[in-house]
Write a protein that holds these residues in place. Sequence first.
Motif, PDB file in Angstrom:
ATOM      1  N   ARG A 186       0.762   3.888  -2.913  1.00 28.03           N
ATOM      2  CA  ARG A 186       0.415   5.316  -2.639  1.00 28.03           C
ATOM      3  C   ARG A 186       1.298   6.433  -3.002  1.00 28.03           C
ATOM      4  O   ARG A 186       1.242   7.295  -3.646  1.00 28.03           O
ATOM      5  CB  ARG A 186       0.162   5.587  -1.226  1.00 28.03           C
ATOM      6  CG  ARG A 186      -0.371   6.753  -1.009  1.00 28.03           C
ATOM      7  CD  ARG A 186      -0.673   6.922   0.713  1.00 28.03           C
ATOM      8  NE  ARG A 186       0.635   6.936   1.462  1.00 28.03           N
ATOM      9  CZ  ARG A 186       1.002   5.820   2.320  1.00 28.03           C
ATOM     10  NH1 ARG A 186       0.214   4.989   2.406  1.00 28.03           N
ATOM     11  NH2 ARG A 186       2.364   6.070   2.987  1.00 28.03           N
ATOM     12  N   SER A 191       0.731  -1.289  -0.029  1.00 26.89           N
ATOM     13  CA  SER A 191       0.079  -0.278  -0.086  1.00 26.89           C
ATOM     14  C   SER A 191       0.873   1.268  -0.009  1.00 26.89           C
ATOM     15  O   SER A 191       0.431   2.222  -0.547  1.00 26.89           O
ATOM     16  CB  SER A 191      -0.874   0.078   0.998  1.00 26.89           C
ATOM     17  OG  SER A 191      -0.290  -0.031   2.328  1.00 26.89           O
ATOM     18  N   CYS A 232      -1.156   0.895  -9.201  1.00 27.35           N
ATOM     19  CA  CYS A 232      -1.951  -0.130  -8.794  1.00 27.35           C
ATOM     20  C   CYS A 232      -1.574  -1.466  -9.449  1.00 27.35           C
ATOM     21  O   CYS A 232      -1.433  -1.539 -10.601  1.00 27.35           O
ATOM     22  CB  CYS A 232      -3.372   0.028  -8.943  1.00 27.35           C
ATOM     23  SG  CYS A 232      -4.053   1.572  -8.241  1.00 27.35           S
ATOM     24  N   ALA A 266      -4.313   1.778  -3.070  1.00 27.35           N
ATOM     25  CA  ALA A 266      -4.163   2.903  -1.986  1.00 27.35           C
ATOM     26  C   ALA A 266      -3.916   4.325  -2.967  1.00 27.35           C
ATOM     27  O   ALA A 266      -3.508   5.162  -2.377  1.00 27.35           O
ATOM     28  CB  ALA A 266      -3.033   2.883  -0.924  1.00 27.35           C
TER      29      ALA A 266
END
Length: 175
Positions: free
Chosen positions: A98, A94, A103, A115
């Motif tokens: 981020r 994650s 992704c 995220a």
Amino acid sequence: MVSLLLIGIAAWGIGFGLISSFKVVGVVIAVGVFLFFIALVGLIGAVKHHQYMIILLLVFIVQFSVSCACLALNEEQQSELLEVGWTNTNSARSDIERNLNCCGFRVFYSNGTCAADCLRTLHCRPCAPIMEEYAGMVLRFVGGIGLFFSFTEILGVWLTYRYRNQKDPRANPKN
């Protein structure tokens, strides 16, 4: 200096929320503390005129081996290591999604577990190509820096061996 830099960067990464995996930060801090301990032993040995070249030689062997391993990894091996790391950790996954705004590993899935901010527009890239680019650059950098410092350590071993039995000029000259 390098050890304090490692500890500071790990604390900075946690403080600013860049890294949420305490395992990663713990390893970086442990390496920093280990390097600080080795430097401290070297300084004490130099001040007290003890021979610490065995410790320095062991650090050289480990550092030289890790540096060569960093430089020897080809793209396929890097990709395999990244995939193993991706599948074995959720918190780092994650963080990566981020921070790199991507992704999925090889394929983008819009299942809502990502995220990254790009999920809102559904125009996300997979993370593997971005990570592979960064991994190659970081491995070359770390391998080069490690080789540089390992050769300065071998210079320290040679200097320790060369000057190990010299008398202290402040000592009594009659002895």
